[in-house]
Write a protein that holds these residues in place. Structure first.
Motif, PDB file in Angstrom:
ATOM      1  N   PHE A 194     -11.429   0.447  -7.450  1.00  0.00           N
ATOM      2  CA  PHE A 194     -12.671   1.223  -7.456  1.00  0.00           C
ATOM      3  C   PHE A 194     -13.673   0.565  -8.404  1.00  0.00           C
ATOM      4  N   PRO A 195     -14.696  -0.084  -7.864  1.00  0.00           N
ATOM      5  CA  PRO A 195     -15.680  -0.788  -8.694  1.00  0.00           C
ATOM      6  C   PRO A 195     -16.311   0.132  -9.737  1.00  0.00           C
ATOM      7  N   GLY A 196     -16.396  -0.386 -10.961  1.00  0.00           N
ATOM      8  CA  GLY A 196     -17.012   0.384 -12.030  1.00  0.00           C
ATOM      9  C   GLY A 196     -16.067   1.317 -12.750  1.00  0.00           C
ATOM     10  N   HIS A 197     -14.794   1.348 -12.326  1.00  0.00           N
ATOM     11  CA  HIS A 197     -13.810   2.227 -12.953  1.00  0.00           C
ATOM     12  C   HIS A 197     -12.579   1.408 -13.335  1.00  0.00           C
ATOM     13  N   ASP A 198     -12.197   1.481 -14.591  1.00  0.00           N
ATOM     14  CA  ASP A 198     -11.026   0.753 -15.081  1.00  0.00           C
ATOM     15  C   ASP A 198      -9.789   1.628 -14.887  1.00  0.00           C
ATOM     16  N   THR A 199      -9.314   1.699 -13.660  1.00  0.00           N
ATOM     17  CA  THR A 199      -8.213   2.594 -13.314  1.00  0.00           C
ATOM     18  C   THR A 199      -6.860   1.940 -13.586  1.00  0.00           C
ATOM     19  N   SER A 200      -5.818   2.750 -13.532  1.00  0.00           N
ATOM     20  CA  SER A 200      -4.446   2.257 -13.646  1.00  0.00           C
ATOM     21  C   SER A 200      -3.514   3.288 -13.040  1.00  0.00           C
ATOM     22  N   GLU A 201      -2.254   2.898 -12.858  1.00  0.00           N
ATOM     23  CA  GLU A 201      -1.271   3.827 -12.300  1.00  0.00           C
ATOM     24  C   GLU A 201      -1.007   5.011 -13.223  1.00  0.00           C
ATOM     25  N   ASP A 202      -1.389   4.871 -14.497  1.00  0.00           N
ATOM     26  CA  ASP A 202      -1.153   5.943 -15.460  1.00  0.00           C
ATOM     27  C   ASP A 202      -2.132   7.107 -15.308  1.00  0.00           C
ATOM     28  N   TRP A 203      -3.072   6.988 -14.380  1.00  0.00           N
ATOM     29  CA  TRP A 203      -3.981   8.103 -14.116  1.00  0.00           C
ATOM     30  C   TRP A 203      -3.256   9.239 -13.389  1.00  0.00           C
ATOM     31  N   VAL A 204      -2.068   8.959 -12.883  1.00  0.00           N
ATOM     32  CA  VAL A 204      -1.293   9.952 -12.135  1.00  0.00           C
ATOM     33  C   VAL A 204      -0.087  10.374 -12.958  1.00  0.00           C
ATOM     34  N   LEU A 205       0.042  11.676 -13.178  1.00  0.00           N
ATOM     35  CA  LEU A 205       1.152  12.203 -13.967  1.00  0.00           C
ATOM     36  C   LEU A 205       2.389  12.421 -13.103  1.00  0.00           C
ATOM     37  N   SER A 206       2.172  12.872 -11.862  1.00  0.00           N
ATOM     38  CA  SER A 206       3.298  13.073 -10.950  1.00  0.00           C
ATOM     39  C   SER A 206       2.807  13.088  -9.513  1.00  0.00           C
ATOM     40  N   LEU A 207       3.704  12.717  -8.599  1.00  0.00           N
ATOM     41  CA  LEU A 207       3.446  12.791  -7.161  1.00  0.00           C
ATOM     42  C   LEU A 207       4.550  13.638  -6.532  1.00  0.00           C
ATOM     43  N   THR A 208       4.150  14.670  -5.819  1.00  0.00           N
ATOM     44  CA  THR A 208       5.122  15.550  -5.165  1.00  0.00           C
ATOM     45  C   THR A 208       4.829  15.601  -3.673  1.00  0.00           C
ATOM     46  N   SER A 209       5.873  15.460  -2.874  1.00  0.00           N
ATOM     47  CA  SER A 209       5.721  15.473  -1.420  1.00  0.00           C
ATOM     48  C   SER A 209       6.272  16.766  -0.838  1.00  0.00           C
ATOM     49  N   LEU A 210       5.465  17.414   0.013  1.00  0.00           N
ATOM     50  CA  LEU A 210       5.906  18.588   0.769  1.00  0.00           C
ATOM     51  C   LEU A 210       5.981  18.193   2.242  1.00  0.00           C
ATOM     52  N   SER A 211       7.179  17.956   2.726  1.00  0.00           N
ATOM     53  CA  SER A 211       7.371  17.522   4.119  1.00  0.00           C
ATOM     54  C   SER A 211       6.521  16.296   4.424  1.00  0.00           C
ATOM     55  N   GLY A 212       6.449  15.394   3.474  1.00  0.00           N
ATOM     56  CA  GLY A 212       5.653  14.186   3.664  1.00  0.00           C
ATOM     57  C   GLY A 212       6.321  13.205   4.612  1.00  0.00           C
ATOM     58  N   ALA A 213       5.501  12.507   5.393  1.00  0.00           N
ATOM     59  CA  ALA A 213       6.024  11.503   6.334  1.00  0.00           C
ATOM     60  C   ALA A 213       6.209  10.185   5.592  1.00  0.00           C
ATOM     61  N   LEU A 214       7.200  10.148   4.701  1.00  0.00           N
ATOM     62  CA  LEU A 214       7.395   8.983   3.842  1.00  0.00           C
ATOM     63  C   LEU A 214       8.237   7.901   4.506  1.00  0.00           C
ATOM     64  N   ASN A 215       9.152   8.299   5.355  1.00  0.00           N
ATOM     65  CA  ASN A 215      10.034   7.337   6.031  1.00  0.00           C
ATOM     66  C   ASN A 215       9.956   7.494   7.541  1.00  0.00           C
ATOM     67  N   GLY A 216       8.754   7.699   8.038  1.00  0.00           N
ATOM     68  CA  GLY A 216       8.603   7.889   9.474  1.00  0.00           C
ATOM     69  C   GLY A 216       8.936   9.313   9.873  1.00  0.00           C
ATOM     70  N   THR A 217       9.460   9.485  11.068  1.00  0.00           N
ATOM     71  CA  THR A 217       9.766  10.809  11.588  1.00  0.00           C
ATOM     72  C   THR A 217      11.177  10.839  12.160  1.00  0.00           C
ATOM     73  N   THR A 218      11.793  12.004  12.106  1.00  0.00           N
ATOM     74  CA  THR A 218      13.148  12.137  12.660  1.00  0.00           C
ATOM     75  C   THR A 218      13.162  11.910  14.166  1.00  0.00           C
ATOM     76  N   ARG A 219      11.992  11.941  14.789  1.00  0.00           N
ATOM     77  CA  ARG A 219      11.918  11.692  16.230  1.00  0.00           C
ATOM     78  C   ARG A 219      12.457  10.301  16.570  1.00  0.00           C
ATOM     79  N   THR A 220      12.235   9.336  15.680  1.00  0.00           N
ATOM     80  CA  THR A 220      12.706   7.979  15.950  1.00  0.00           C
ATOM     81  C   THR A 220      14.232   7.940  15.990  1.00  0.00           C
ATOM     82  N   TYR A 221      14.877   8.695  15.102  1.00  0.00           N
ATOM     83  CA  TYR A 221      16.337   8.740  15.105  1.00  0.00           C
ATOM     84  C   TYR A 221      16.849   9.443  16.362  1.00  0.00           C
TER      85      TYR A 221
END
Length: 230
Positions: A194-221
């Motif tokens: 993001f131009p003009g912003h000195d960001t880093s991964e430390d801007w995020v304290l936690s990431l929580t997934s609610l039924s997130g499509a992180l590994n595709g879908t069970t339909r593939t299996y």
């Protein structure tokens, strides 16, 4: 037999009532969104008339107060940002209906941004950053050229968490495709995208997934099992 028929009739009436009520709620919410969009565009037919001399426009004052309270100005405790999935919506859409069961109405530090319902994960991640930090959404020069859309989007004159940085991180909760959005945003922060912003991964304290499509879908299996069986 008579009791069976009576049960079917009762079920049919109940289903019809619930369907009609659901249609009423949804159509009312959509009508409110259309009215809001038309008023924001300056349509004279939907513009709120000015209050009489000496009187206060209570509705306008309430809207302004609600918007003011939606902006978090300090960094402690960190806010929780709830990110909707595809076909989802944020606070202020669909006539005040809540995608997250009213969580944002219980605490001002729970933020529910209204991102594109059908836009790409990349674009939604960019929108989410500027929703929190403030400024005009910048989708990136290369990205906008490759995918043929404008580089800049909505302007957030005041971010909902303008003090956001590594000293004032946030919690992200993503539902469905929203989980992918927050993961992509986290990567962008680490890459200082993001131009003009000195960001880093430390801007995020936690990431929580609610039924997130992180590994595709069970339909593939499921399809894979069918393929093996045949």
């Amino acid at each position: 037999m008579a009791s069976f028929i009576l049960g079917l009739v009762e079920l049919g009436v109940s289903a019809a009532v619930h369907l009609l009520f659901g249609f009423y709620v949804f159509s009312t919410a959509v009508a409110a969104d259309i009215s809001q969009a038309a008023a924001a565009s300056g349509c004279p037919l939907l513009r709120r008339p000015p209050p009489a001399a000496g009187l206060v426009d209570v509705a306008a004052a309430a809207e302004e107060d609600d918007e003011r309270r939606g902006v978090v100005l300090d960094g402690s405790p960190p806010p929780i940002v709830l990110v909707h999935g595809i076909f989802g919506f944020g606070k202020g859409r669909l006539g005040g209906m809540s995608y997250f069961a009213g969580a944002e109405k219980k605490d001002d530090r729970v933020l529910v941004p209204d991102l594109g319902s059908l836009t790409s994960i990349h674009d939604r991640a960019r929108e989410l950053f500027y929703y929190l930090k403030g400024g005009q959404v910048d989708y990136g020069v290369e990205h906008s050229q490759v995918y043929g859309h404008t580089r800049f989007g909505r302007i957030y004159e005041t971010g909902h968490y303008p003090v956001w940085d590594e000293q004032n991180p946030v919690h992200f909760v993503g539902h469905s495709a929203g989980a992918q959005v927050v993961r992509v945003l986290h990567q962008m922060l680490a890459e200082k995208a993001f131009p003009g912003h000195d960001t880093s991964e430390d801007w995020v304290l936690s990431l929580t997934s609610l039924s997130g499509a992180l590994n595709g879908t069970t339909r593939t299996y499921y399809d894979g099992m069918l393929y093996v069986l045949t």
